[in-house]
Design a protein around this motif. Structure first.
Motif, PDB file in Angstrom:
ATOM      1  N   CYS A 124       0.813  -1.155   0.096  1.00 51.67           N
ATOM      2  CA  CYS A 124      -0.090  -0.018  -0.047  1.00 51.67           C
ATOM      3  C   CYS A 124       0.583   1.184  -0.096  1.00 51.67           C
ATOM      4  CB  CYS A 124      -0.937   0.061   1.224  1.00 51.67           C
ATOM      5  SG  CYS A 124      -2.216  -1.285   1.103  1.00 51.67           S
ATOM      6  N   SER A 177       1.339   6.339  -0.663  1.00 51.66           N
ATOM      7  CA  SER A 177      -0.111   5.611  -0.246  1.00 51.66           C
ATOM      8  C   SER A 177      -1.051   6.231  -1.097  1.00 51.66           C
ATOM      9  CB  SER A 177      -0.208   5.451   1.053  1.00 51.66           C
ATOM     10  OG  SER A 177      -0.250   6.593   1.891  1.00 51.66           O
ATOM     11  N   HIS A 178      -1.151   7.745  -1.223  1.00 51.41           N
ATOM     12  CA  HIS A 178      -2.263   8.427  -1.706  1.00 51.41           C
ATOM     13  C   HIS A 178      -2.205   8.024  -3.312  1.00 51.41           C
ATOM     14  CE1 HIS A 178       0.630  11.659  -2.282  1.00 51.41           C
ATOM     15  NE2 HIS A 178       0.163  11.768  -3.368  1.00 51.41           N
ATOM     16  N   ALA A 207      -3.805   4.431  -3.412  1.00 50.43           N
ATOM     17  CA  ALA A 207      -5.329   4.284  -3.122  1.00 50.43           C
ATOM     18  C   ALA A 207      -5.937   4.843  -4.400  1.00 50.43           C
ATOM     19  CB  ALA A 207      -5.565   5.370  -1.901  1.00 50.43           C
ATOM     20  N   LEU A 216      -6.592  -0.584   1.921  1.00 46.22           N
ATOM     21  CA  LEU A 216      -6.145  -1.371   3.248  1.00 46.22           C
ATOM     22  C   LEU A 216      -7.218  -1.095   4.475  1.00 46.22           C
ATOM     23  CD1 LEU A 216      -3.989  -2.827   4.618  1.00 46.22           C
ATOM     24  CD2 LEU A 216      -2.931  -0.652   5.134  1.00 46.22           C
ATOM     25  N   PHE A 259     -11.323   7.276  12.228  1.00 50.69           N
ATOM     26  CA  PHE A 259     -10.891   8.516  12.853  1.00 50.69           C
ATOM     27  C   PHE A 259     -11.925   8.858  13.974  1.00 50.69           C
ATOM     28  CE2 PHE A 259      -9.765   8.613   8.137  1.00 50.69           C
ATOM     29  CZ  PHE A 259      -8.481   8.651   8.246  1.00 50.69           C
ATOM     30  N   MET A 314     -14.184  11.877  14.479  1.00 51.82           N
ATOM     31  CA  MET A 314     -14.884  12.104  13.501  1.00 51.82           C
ATOM     32  C   MET A 314     -16.276  11.234  13.360  1.00 51.82           C
ATOM     33  SD  MET A 314     -12.241  12.686  10.404  1.00 51.82           S
ATOM     34  CE  MET A 314     -12.959  13.557   9.184  1.00 51.82           C
ATOM     35  N   GLU A 370     -18.787  10.655   8.710  1.00 42.96           N
ATOM     36  CA  GLU A 370     -17.495  11.464   8.100  1.00 42.96           C
ATOM     37  C   GLU A 370     -16.645  10.540   7.782  1.00 42.96           C
ATOM     38  OE1 GLU A 370     -17.536  15.777   9.996  1.00 42.96           O
ATOM     39  OE2 GLU A 370     -17.037  14.192  11.244  1.00 42.96           O
ATOM     40  N   ASP A 386     -17.306   8.995   4.401  1.00 40.33           N
ATOM     41  CA  ASP A 386     -17.041  10.101   3.407  1.00 40.33           C
ATOM     42  C   ASP A 386     -15.587  10.114   3.293  1.00 40.33           C
ATOM     43  OD1 ASP A 386     -19.510  10.471   2.953  1.00 40.33           O
ATOM     44  OD2 ASP A 386     -19.648  12.178   4.087  1.00 40.33           O
ATOM     45  N   MET A 387     -14.464  10.049   4.204  1.00 36.96           N
ATOM     46  CA  MET A 387     -13.220   9.908   4.029  1.00 36.96           C
ATOM     47  C   MET A 387     -12.752   8.611   3.100  1.00 36.96           C
ATOM     48  SD  MET A 387     -11.650  12.600   4.974  1.00 36.96           S
ATOM     49  CE  MET A 387     -10.123  11.760   4.517  1.00 36.96           C
ATOM     50  N   PHE A 415     -12.912   9.783  -0.536  1.00 32.62           N
ATOM     51  CA  PHE A 415     -12.105  11.180  -0.540  1.00 32.62           C
ATOM     52  C   PHE A 415     -11.782  11.243  -2.188  1.00 32.62           C
ATOM     53  CE2 PHE A 415      -8.091  13.801  -0.894  1.00 32.62           C
ATOM     54  CZ  PHE A 415      -8.590  14.890  -0.132  1.00 32.62           C
ATOM     55  N   LEU A 416     -11.503  10.476  -2.563  1.00 29.86           N
ATOM     56  CA  LEU A 416     -10.919  10.704  -4.062  1.00 29.86           C
ATOM     57  C   LEU A 416     -12.157  10.693  -5.205  1.00 29.86           C
ATOM     58  CD1 LEU A 416      -7.671   8.248  -4.039  1.00 29.86           C
ATOM     59  CD2 LEU A 416      -7.868  10.911  -4.126  1.00 29.86           C
ATOM     60  N   ARG A 447     -15.575  11.972  -6.816  1.00 30.58           N
ATOM     61  CA  ARG A 447     -16.396  13.127  -6.975  1.00 30.58           C
ATOM     62  C   ARG A 447     -17.795  12.823  -7.503  1.00 30.58           C
ATOM     63  NH1 ARG A 447     -13.900  17.954  -5.592  1.00 30.58           N
ATOM     64  NH2 ARG A 447     -11.762  17.945  -6.019  1.00 30.58           N
ATOM     65  N   ARG A 487     -15.548   2.055   5.396  1.00 28.74           N
ATOM     66  CA  ARG A 487     -14.766   2.838   5.001  1.00 28.74           C
ATOM     67  C   ARG A 487     -13.646   2.465   3.626  1.00 28.74           C
ATOM     68  NH1 ARG A 487     -10.477   5.457   9.144  1.00 28.74           N
ATOM     69  NH2 ARG A 487      -9.533   3.349   8.594  1.00 28.74           N
ATOM     70  N   ARG A 536     -14.690  18.990   1.707  1.00 28.25           N
ATOM     71  CA  ARG A 536     -13.923  17.763   1.493  1.00 28.25           C
ATOM     72  C   ARG A 536     -12.431  18.015   2.056  1.00 28.25           C
ATOM     73  NH1 ARG A 536     -10.997  17.022  -3.064  1.00 28.25           N
ATOM     74  NH2 ARG A 536     -10.607  14.839  -3.661  1.00 28.25           N
ATOM     75  N   ARG A 588      -8.942  17.392   9.207  1.00 21.26           N
ATOM     76  CA  ARG A 588      -9.221  16.778  10.433  1.00 21.26           C
ATOM     77  C   ARG A 588      -8.664  15.271  10.425  1.00 21.26           C
ATOM     78  NH1 ARG A 588     -15.011  17.330  10.212  1.00 21.26           N
ATOM     79  NH2 ARG A 588     -15.201  16.042  12.326  1.00 21.26           N
ATOM     80  N   GLU A 607      -5.589  13.450  12.923  1.00 21.57           N
ATOM     81  CA  GLU A 607      -5.791  12.489  13.712  1.00 21.57           C
ATOM     82  C   GLU A 607      -4.874  11.357  13.452  1.00 21.57           C
ATOM     83  OE1 GLU A 607      -9.327  10.376  14.905  1.00 21.57           O
ATOM     84  OE2 GLU A 607     -10.711  12.403  14.787  1.00 21.57           O
ATOM     85  N   GLY A 631      -3.617   9.052   4.402  1.00 22.93           N
ATOM     86  CA  GLY A 631      -3.059   8.571   3.063  1.00 22.93           C
ATOM     87  C   GLY A 631      -3.497   7.489   2.438  1.00 22.93           C
ATOM     88  N   GLY A 673      -6.229   8.269   0.132  1.00 24.15           N
ATOM     89  CA  GLY A 673      -5.956   9.048  -0.838  1.00 24.15           C
ATOM     90  C   GLY A 673      -5.641  10.438  -0.542  1.00 24.15           C
TER      91      GLY A 673
END
Lengths: 242, 291
Positions: A48, A70-71, A74, A80, A88, A91, A95, A98-99, A102-103, A105, A147, B162, B168, B172, B178, B181
């Protein structure tokens, strides 16, 4: 196909993984078993991009992704579920999901996938406004899996999903993991509970002291004498209890 | 008297809060104290002064451009002084921040001068009487309203957008963020931009209120705002807002009733909080949901 070729992972002078090769074919459920400190987590983290390997290659459908951050990995739809869940905590459940997306849209698609996750783990829907830190261990594991699913992964890597959970919760979560695999997501799972892992997977690798010492179909490994003795804690004469 | 001190305290406190947010946001993501932040705020005041000279008394364009320029300065500071040290121990980065602080304030003296400069007027001063004893003027109202609006916007950004969520999450657990993404370089840049832009806004507001801009103004204000961030619990956004207000009020009352000891009292409060509630009044190690 996810193909790992002879990767080496070191932390300072200590080599955690030396020359591990493994393959996950499309749609397959592969497990990586072995004792504590065998290098299983390091292998997943190397794939990863969390701890880039110092040697060897990671190929994803023919593309070399070795050592990418890693990003970026992803973004290649490799997700992973980390050891210890790592939700998190501050959060909310929603949320956190939603994380995972993240990538992405596509608002409509995200909404739809959130519904799918809520159907898979209804307790997450009930708690969607709650901070993730207030969930139980099992619920946090569900959230961590949900997630990861929000990223629409093609390859899902799971690190010790049974760790620290009550047996009934483990059973519940493994059922869901099988469901996820049936939906066509390829799985690579690290698990200390060898019997449980081998009873749900297609194939397995046995790792010891940073190396792969044995590989085969899950059935073959379940019947292997060495596996029985060392990892299943059985005498050769005993039958597998079901 | 009491009401007057309360009004002055809230006004001063709202400015401390704006600056404190820069400390707390950077700490949340990068776990070090950006001691150059006070000087970024000072540069914000200078940007505002030049912009106000060019644009005349147009508050909103001056505010927006000041925030953009100061935000860019903050990002540049990060690129030059902190990014190369991303994997270094935090003490090293903090030392680099102290160095950057000196560089920025000396640069202002070199390029602009060491005098105290007036801030061009954005509006004529009108006093309003509140009851029998308290007075508030329109500049104070503008300062307070601007600070509150900016904090509401920040709150929206951090909780609803976003990138706010990504900030945030990264504060944490960077590693896991990462895996989702999130590109840490972008998160760090956005954090520095937003924190510095708020500092720049504070520079304009303070410059306007005291009608004075000078190269060392970042030192005391920076230290006070840092205290405010500690008071609220460093890393916590609502904590910084609350800590700023509290410090402003305490300082004003101390100034009114104990004359010369206002700074001493302000820092005494910090020491007491650190002794009895080291996590700050909001006791937060992470970004919290909502104010």
């Amino acid at each position: 196909m996810l193909n790992v070729e002879k990767i080496v992972v070191s932390y300072g002078n200590i080599k955690a993984v030396h020359g591990v090769s493994l393959t996950v074919n499309d749609g397959e459920f592969v497990v990586l078993i072995g004792n504590n400190g065998a290098g299983k987590t390091s292998t997943l983290k190397a794939i990863c991009g969390v701890n880039p390997p110092s040697g060897g290659k990671v190929n994803l459908n023919g593309e070399d992704i070795t050592g990418k951050p890693s990003h970026k990995i992803a973004a290649k739809r490799v997700a992973l579920v980390p050891e210890g869940r790592r939700v998190f905590a501050g959060m909310t459940v929603r949320e956190n999901l939603d994380m995972g997306a993240f990538l992405r849209r596509d608002k409509g698609g995200i909404e739809k996938d959130r519904e799918t996750v809520y159907e898979l783990f209804p307790v997450l829907r009930e708690r969607f406004r709650q901070p993730a830190g207030t969930l139980s261990g099992g619920e946090q594991q569900m959230l961590a899996i949900g997630r990861a699913l929000m990223a629409q992964p093609k390859y899902l890597l799971l690190d010790e999903p049974s760790l620290g959970l009550a047996p009934i919760m483990v059973e519940n979560i493994f059922e869901k993991i099988i469901q996820i695999n049936r939906q066509g997501i390829s799985l690579l799972m690290v698990e200390q509970n060898a019997f449980l892992a081998l009873s749900v997977a297609n194939r397995g690798y046995v790792m010891d002291s940073g190396e792969i010492v044995l590989t085969g179909t899950a059935q073959e490994l379940l019947e292997n004498d060495m596996v029985k003795r060392v990892y299943l804690g059985m005498d050769e004469t005993e039958e597998i209890p079901i | 008297m009491v009401w007057q001190q309360l009004i002055n305290g809230i006004m001063l406190g709202s400015v401390y809060a704006l600056i404190a947010l820069g400390y707390t946001m950077v700490y949340g993501v990068m776990k070090f104290i950006n001691f150059a932040h006070g000087d970024v705020y000072m540069w914000g005041a200078f940007f505002a002064m030049f912009l106000a000279r060019f644009l005349g008394g147009q508050f909103l364009p001056v505010l927006i451009l000041t925030m953009i320029l100061t935000g860019i300065l903050g990002v540049l500071v990060e690129r030059v002084a902190y990014k190369p040290l991303r994997r270094a121990p935090r003490l090293v980065v903090t030392t680099s921040a102290l160095g950057m602080s000196i560089v920025l304030s000396n640069l202002a003296r070199l390029l602009i001068g060491s005098a105290t400069y007036p801030m061009p007027k954005v509006l004529a001063v009108h006093d309003f009487k509140l009851g029998s004893s308290a007075v508030i003027n329109n500049i104070q109202i503008l300062v307070l309203v601007t600070a509150v609006i900016l904090m509401v916007l920040l709150n929206w950004f951090v909780n609803r957008s976003r990138y706010g969520r990504a900030i945030r999450a990264a504060s944490e657990d960077q590693e896991t963020a990462g895996l989702m993404g999130v590109n840490m370089d972008n998160v760090v840049s956005v954090t520095f931009f937003v924190g510095s832009a708020l500092g720049g806004a504070a520079g304009l507001l303070v410059g306007m209120y005291y009608d004075a801009v000078y190269s060392t103004m970042g030192y005391a204000a920076g230290l006070k705002a840092f205290t405010a961030a500690i008071l609220g619990g460093i890393g916590s956004i609502p904590g910084a807002m609350f800590g700023g207000l509290l410090l402003g009020i305490v300082e004003n009352f101390a100034g009114a009733f104990l004359s010369n000891y206002r700074d001493g009292i302000a820092f005494l409060v910090m020491i007491l909080v650190l002794l009895f509630r080291p996590g700050g009044l909001f006791n937060a190690k992470i970004y919290q949901k909502r104010v």
